[in-house]
Design a protein around this motif. Structure first.
Motif, PDB file in Angstrom:
ATOM      1  N   ASP A  59     -32.765 -18.637  34.505  1.00 42.91           N
ATOM      2  CA  ASP A  59     -31.074 -19.414  34.902  1.00 42.91           C
ATOM      3  C   ASP A  59     -30.842 -19.405  36.075  1.00 42.91           C
ATOM      4  N   SER A  60     -31.058 -18.338  36.827  1.00 45.43           N
ATOM      5  CA  SER A  60     -31.391 -17.138  38.600  1.00 45.43           C
ATOM      6  C   SER A  60     -31.470 -18.544  39.675  1.00 45.43           C
ATOM      7  N   VAL A  61     -30.474 -18.387  40.870  1.00 44.62           N
ATOM      8  CA  VAL A  61     -30.553 -19.819  41.560  1.00 44.62           C
ATOM      9  C   VAL A  61     -31.459 -18.858  42.256  1.00 44.62           C
ATOM     10  N   LEU A  62     -32.822 -19.353  42.919  1.00 44.62           N
ATOM     11  CA  LEU A  62     -33.794 -19.116  43.924  1.00 44.62           C
ATOM     12  C   LEU A  62     -32.779 -19.718  44.873  1.00 44.62           C
ATOM     13  N   ALA A  63     -32.757 -20.652  45.651  1.00 41.91           N
ATOM     14  CA  ALA A  63     -32.584 -21.634  46.357  1.00 41.91           C
ATOM     15  C   ALA A  63     -30.888 -22.594  46.314  1.00 41.91           C
ATOM     16  N   GLN A  64     -30.678 -23.021  47.031  1.00 43.37           N
ATOM     17  CA  GLN A  64     -30.073 -24.515  46.933  1.00 43.37           C
ATOM     18  C   GLN A  64     -29.556 -24.830  48.458  1.00 43.37           C
ATOM     19  N   THR A  65     -30.172 -26.380  48.131  1.00 42.40           N
ATOM     20  CA  THR A  65     -30.180 -26.757  49.685  1.00 42.40           C
ATOM     21  C   THR A  65     -29.668 -28.674  49.324  1.00 42.40           C
ATOM     22  N   THR A  66     -29.441 -29.546  50.384  1.00 42.88           N
ATOM     23  CA  THR A  66     -29.742 -30.555  49.918  1.00 42.88           C
ATOM     24  C   THR A  66     -31.161 -31.368  50.417  1.00 42.88           C
ATOM     25  N   LEU A  67     -30.713 -33.244  50.338  1.00 48.06           N
ATOM     26  CA  LEU A  67     -31.536 -33.817  50.420  1.00 48.06           C
ATOM     27  C   LEU A  67     -31.947 -34.135  51.904  1.00 48.06           C
ATOM     28  N   LYS A  68     -32.956 -34.121  52.474  1.00 47.06           N
ATOM     29  CA  LYS A  68     -33.235 -33.681  53.846  1.00 47.06           C
ATOM     30  C   LYS A  68     -33.996 -35.205  54.352  1.00 47.06           C
ATOM     31  N   SER A  69     -33.651 -35.738  55.673  1.00 46.53           N
ATOM     32  CA  SER A  69     -34.575 -36.728  55.710  1.00 46.53           C
ATOM     33  C   SER A  69     -35.965 -36.430  56.779  1.00 46.53           C
ATOM     34  N   ILE A  70     -36.948 -36.992  56.255  1.00 48.32           N
ATOM     35  CA  ILE A  70     -38.087 -36.405  57.555  1.00 48.32           C
ATOM     36  C   ILE A  70     -38.210 -36.587  59.004  1.00 48.32           C
ATOM     37  N   GLU A  71     -36.916 -37.835  59.179  1.00 50.43           N
ATOM     38  CA  GLU A  71     -37.237 -37.689  60.127  1.00 50.43           C
ATOM     39  C   GLU A  71     -35.970 -36.894  61.230  1.00 50.43           C
ATOM     40  N   GLU A  72     -35.638 -36.087  60.018  1.00 49.56           N
ATOM     41  CA  GLU A  72     -34.215 -34.987  60.691  1.00 49.56           C
ATOM     42  C   GLU A  72     -34.489 -33.859  61.888  1.00 49.56           C
ATOM     43  N   VAL A  73     -34.590 -34.411  62.837  1.00 49.23           N
ATOM     44  CA  VAL A  73     -34.478 -33.201  63.973  1.00 49.23           C
ATOM     45  C   VAL A  73     -32.986 -33.069  64.744  1.00 49.23           C
ATOM     46  N   ASN A  74     -33.664 -31.205  65.217  1.00 42.82           N
ATOM     47  CA  ASN A  74     -32.203 -31.037  65.934  1.00 42.82           C
ATOM     48  C   ASN A  74     -32.714 -29.583  66.495  1.00 42.82           C
ATOM     49  N   ILE A  75     -32.535 -29.922  67.883  1.00 40.52           N
ATOM     50  CA  ILE A  75     -32.372 -28.790  68.832  1.00 40.52           C
ATOM     51  C   ILE A  75     -31.302 -27.712  69.053  1.00 40.52           C
ATOM     52  N   ILE A  76     -31.508 -26.476  69.056  1.00 38.73           N
ATOM     53  CA  ILE A  76     -30.669 -25.398  69.068  1.00 38.73           C
ATOM     54  C   ILE A  76     -30.990 -24.721  70.427  1.00 38.73           C
ATOM     55  N   ASN A  77     -30.172 -24.443  71.634  1.00 35.96           N
ATOM     56  CA  ASN A  77     -29.991 -24.064  72.899  1.00 35.96           C
ATOM     57  C   ASN A  77     -29.933 -23.244  72.798  1.00 35.96           C
ATOM     58  N   GLY A  78     -30.219 -22.344  74.063  1.00 32.06           N
ATOM     59  CA  GLY A  78     -29.494 -20.291  74.065  1.00 32.06           C
ATOM     60  C   GLY A  78     -30.074 -19.879  75.273  1.00 32.06           C
ATOM     61  N   THR A  79     -29.359 -18.695  74.710  1.00 35.76           N
ATOM     62  CA  THR A  79     -30.386 -17.764  75.882  1.00 35.76           C
ATOM     63  C   THR A  79     -30.976 -16.602  74.941  1.00 35.76           C
ATOM     64  N   ILE A  80     -32.418 -16.599  75.225  1.00 35.26           N
ATOM     65  CA  ILE A  80     -33.728 -15.260  74.650  1.00 35.26           C
ATOM     66  C   ILE A  80     -32.599 -13.983  74.158  1.00 35.26           C
ATOM     67  N   ASP A  81     -32.248 -13.325  73.974  1.00 31.23           N
ATOM     68  CA  ASP A  81     -31.880 -11.987  73.038  1.00 31.23           C
ATOM     69  C   ASP A  81     -32.780 -10.759  73.167  1.00 31.23           C
ATOM     70  N   TYR A  82     -33.361 -11.680  72.334  1.00 28.71           N
ATOM     71  CA  TYR A  82     -34.581 -10.399  72.200  1.00 28.71           C
ATOM     72  C   TYR A  82     -35.554 -10.782  71.273  1.00 28.71           C
ATOM     73  N   VAL A  83     -37.431 -10.165  71.819  1.00 30.80           N
ATOM     74  CA  VAL A  83     -38.223 -10.816  71.551  1.00 30.80           C
ATOM     75  C   VAL A  83     -39.496  -9.655  70.280  1.00 30.80           C
ATOM     76  N   ASP A  84     -39.069  -9.668  69.328  1.00 32.28           N
ATOM     77  CA  ASP A  84     -40.551  -9.129  68.551  1.00 32.28           C
ATOM     78  C   ASP A  84     -41.481  -9.784  68.445  1.00 32.28           C
ATOM     79  N   ALA A  85     -42.619  -9.622  69.096  1.00 33.31           N
ATOM     80  CA  ALA A  85     -43.992 -10.475  69.136  1.00 33.31           C
ATOM     81  C   ALA A  85     -44.880 -10.501  67.614  1.00 33.31           C
TER      82      ALA A  85
END
Length: 732
Positions: A425-451
């Motif tokens: 009964d320990s919680v592994l994760a909690q989320t919401t029901l998403k639609s397959i078509e749910e798309v979002n874009i995150i804009n910003g400036t790269i601060d660090y890259v760890d290839a």
């Protein structure tokens, strides 16, 4: 023995806190045979059980501090200066107050250095109103009716108080409440910030530290914001889980899951007792307090999750080959990391549980059961029970595996959240029901890259740096050409595309510069951390970090962050999300009027404005004062003189006064007395006006001093008027 006042800075390092732990454990709660405990800020906050939560909460927020050695002394009285300091801290003016180092003229000789800024700011903000409050000693104990005034004014509700000055209060001792405080007491009791005891208000009783803590706690609930992304310090949310190793707490707020850093010693206040964070259950409704670093430092339990007994739902496992193509793409990405997600596609719900990359076989994960929990009418949660097994002692396949499981069930409306739990009964994760078509874009400036670990840090538009794991199957482009993650570099503009929460694309640009400007007025400055808070359009406050290499100018001259001042107008230039320039200018405003009175002892001038309203101004010691363009002191000014006050960045820097001189020539018509005053009637052209002749008026007839009655009627006379008063009459 002198006691350090409540407002004084009191710092306790982590070592001190931990060393006190054995003596400061609180009430206990049994859960799974474990004793849950929490650490309080003050040893003696439970001296009054009705004030304990308020004392600890206000202490966590930094509004109240102890007197030293972990003690609060709830019974001690609070002085005027201390009460005013607490109110200003509650309303967010601590830094502004502590930046003022000059003693207020109104309290000259009565105040201590620590209180100078608080008292001066209280005068400027109208929390102290000399016309209403009169002269008082700020170091004297404050009475309950006086603190009511300070709080109501700080909340911006003075007009409401003035509208109820004739209110008939229901307290037995209502007649003991000073008439000038009736309206303030009315507002405080209506808001339930202050209450009586045994039907008595006890207005003239010195207020205690415990009482002030409760008052501030109640007042804070009126001013708080429930939006965690604003610079407010308190908000409510639903507890998801607590990562003790990383000291992170996950909250669900407005259907958005956010992870916050948390002080591991932050207490959970519940049912008049304190517990550790680990006592919280998933779904509990809580209120949290954040410090200036947006770290949770205090938690108040509101109520438990209210789900009814769950209804077991019918489900069926789905093999990869039988999944819709859209779900196959999601599984391909999701199985690479440990994750739990839920999707709606067509008329079905798909639940996916994955363990991520494993170096051997023998690791399994299976979705065993799904329950429908009723929260309220037509609102439901899904409880998903997951079975997880690790390889035993027997031989396992030496191959990389990606264990996951997908089940499908019929869709129904009203699903609020989906909670994945293990068999304990320990919680592994909690989320919401998403639609397959749910798309979002995150804009910003790269601060660090760890290839190597396939991670990038992105400085986003809200000024926050966030870390993203880039799966190996994600399409990465630079200037529209496919590249490796290692080809990207700091300061490149970038856009991350997420489909249903899964990153599918990372597009970066190497040379394009996105330049934007931000305008506002400086509300607060933190020179140590190089942060400034701007008051922008629509009264929105935002805080910006100013890197050390930023070009700073004031009035077009090169300067530094330490030279900036509150209320300056500022234009920030941001290139690719990074602040590159700060241009500030002094904000100058002028106030015109006629002097109504001068209190040179307290450096106060009262003006009659163009709108026929009176307003008092405190003139700082370093302000320039001129009369007819000559430097003078405040005592040289008089009623009726025309004045112009200049404010620079909200501070009075100049008081320019002109003597109003007027000469009138006319025919003396008559002299007369009215109400023990002497007047003359003078005809100028066809108009006859009356002028008062006082004992200060110089009367000259034929070049000699005389009385006004000595001048014959119908004589031509010359009248000199200064600042509205006749100073000389002589015949021509």
């Amino acid at each position: 023995m002198a006691i350090t006042p409540v407002f004084a800075n009191e710092k306790q390092n982590a070592g001190n806190i931990k060393s006190q732990a054995s003596n400061m454990w609180l009430d206990k709660k049994e859960k799974n045979d474990k004793v849950e405990k929490a650490l309080k800020k003050f040893f003696d906050s439970n001296e009054f059980d009705w004030a304990e939560k308020a004392i600890e909460k206000m202490g966590a927020m930094g509004i109240l501090n102890g007197i030293g050695n972990g003690y609060f002394k709830p019974k001690n009285n609070v002085t005027h200066a201390e009460a005013i300091a607490m109110v200003l801290k509650l309303t967010g003016y601590q830094k502004q107050a502590e930046a003022i180092k000059t003693q207020p003229a109104y309290f000259k000789g009565l105040s201590d250095p620590w209180s100078y800024g608080y008292l001066q700011l209280a005068l400027e903000k109208g929390i102290i109103i000399p016309e209403e409050d009169g002269k008082f000693n700020p170091k004297a104990p404050a009475k309950r009716h006086e603190v009511a005034k300070y709080v109501v004014r700080a909340l911006g509700m003075r007009e409401d108080a003035l509208d109820h000055m004739d209110e008939k209060l229901s307290f037995k001792d209502a007649t003991s409440i000073p008439q000038s405080s009736v309206g303030y007491v009315y507002v405080m009791t209506e808001l339930e910030i202050m209450k009586g005891t045994n039907s008595e208000f006890q207005p003239n009783k010195p207020i205690t530290r415990a009482e002030v803590a409760v008052i501030l706690d109640r007042a804070e609930s009126i001013t708080e914001s429930e939006e965690p992304n604003k610079p407010s310090v308190t908000f409510e949310g639903t507890f998801v889980n607590y990562d003790e190793d990383d000291e992170e707490l996950t909250l669900l707020v407005n259907n958005k899951t956010t992870v916050y850093d948390v002080n591991p010693y932050a207490p959970v206040y519940k049912d008049s007792k304190y517990y550790k964070i680990s006592s919280l259950e998933s779904g509990d409704k809580i209120k949290v307090i954040l410090d200036s670093q947006r770290k949770i430092i205090f938690i108040e339990f509101i109520n438990e999750a209210t789900a009814s007994t769950g209804q077991k739902l019918s489900m069926r496992n789905v093999e990869y080959k039988n999944l819709p193509e859209e779900l196959q793409d999601i599984v391909d990405t999701q199985k690479l990391t440990q994750s739990y997600t839920a999707y709606k596609f067509d008329d079905s719900i798909y639940l996916i549980a994955a363990r991520g990359k494993k170096l051997t076989g023998g690791y399994t994960i299976n979705i065993d059961e799904v329950y429908k929990e009723t929260i309220e009418t037509n609102k439901y949660n899904l409880k998903v029970v997951v079975e997880i097994e690790n390889p035993g002692d027997s031989a396992t396949t030496q191959a990389i595996t990606y264990p996951y499981d997908v089940v499908k069930l019929d869709y129904f409306n009203g699903i609020q959240k989906v909670r994945f739990i293990n068999e304990s009964d320990s919680v592994l994760a909690q989320t919401t029901l998403k639609s397959i078509e749910e798309v979002n874009i995150i804009n910003g400036t790269i601060d660090y890259v760890d290839a190597a670990d396939r991670k990038i840090k992105l400085l986003e538009k809200d000024g926050v740096v966030r870390t993203y794991l880039i799966p190996s199957n994600v399409v990465i482009t630079l200037d529209n050409k496919t590249v490796r993650l290692s080809s990207l570099a700091k300061n490149m503009p970038a856009a991350i595309t997420r489909v249903n929460g899964v990153i599918t694309k990372l597009a970066a640009q190497s040379e394009v510069q996105i330049i934007e400007t931000i305008q506002g007025k400086i509300d607060a400055i933190d020179t140590t951390d190089r942060n400034i808070t701007l008051l922008e359009a629509n009264n929105i406050k935002r805080t910006y970090h100013i890197p050390t290499n930023v070009a700073i100018t004031i009035n077009n001259k090169t300067s530094s962050i330490s030279a900036l001042d509150e209320n300056m107008a500022v234009v920030l230039t941001r290139t690719n999300g990074i602040i590159t320039k700060l241009a500030a200018t002094n904000l100058v405003e002028t106030i015109n009027g006629k002097i109504d009175s001068v209190d040179s002892a307290n450096d106060i001038v009262r003006l009659l404005g163009a709108d026929n309203s009176f307003k008092a101004y405190t003139i700082p010691e370093d302000a320039q004062i001129t009369l007819n363009n000559q430097a003078v002191s405040l005592s040289d000014l008089a009623k009726g003189m025309t004045a112009v006050i200049t404010k620079t960045n909200g501070v009075i820097t100049k008081l320019a006064v002109q003597r109003d001189l007027q000469t009138i020539e006319g025919i003396l018509v008559t002299t007369f007395n009215s109400q023990n005053k002497t007047y003359i009637s003078v005809k100028v052209g066809t108009v006859i006006n009356a002028y008062e002749i006082t004992s200060e008026t110089s009367v000259i007839y034929n070049s000699e001093s005389a009385t006004i009655q000595s001048i014959p009627l119908n004589s031509i006379i010359v009248i000199k008027i200064e600042n509205g008063e006749v100073i000389e009459v002589k015949n021509k």
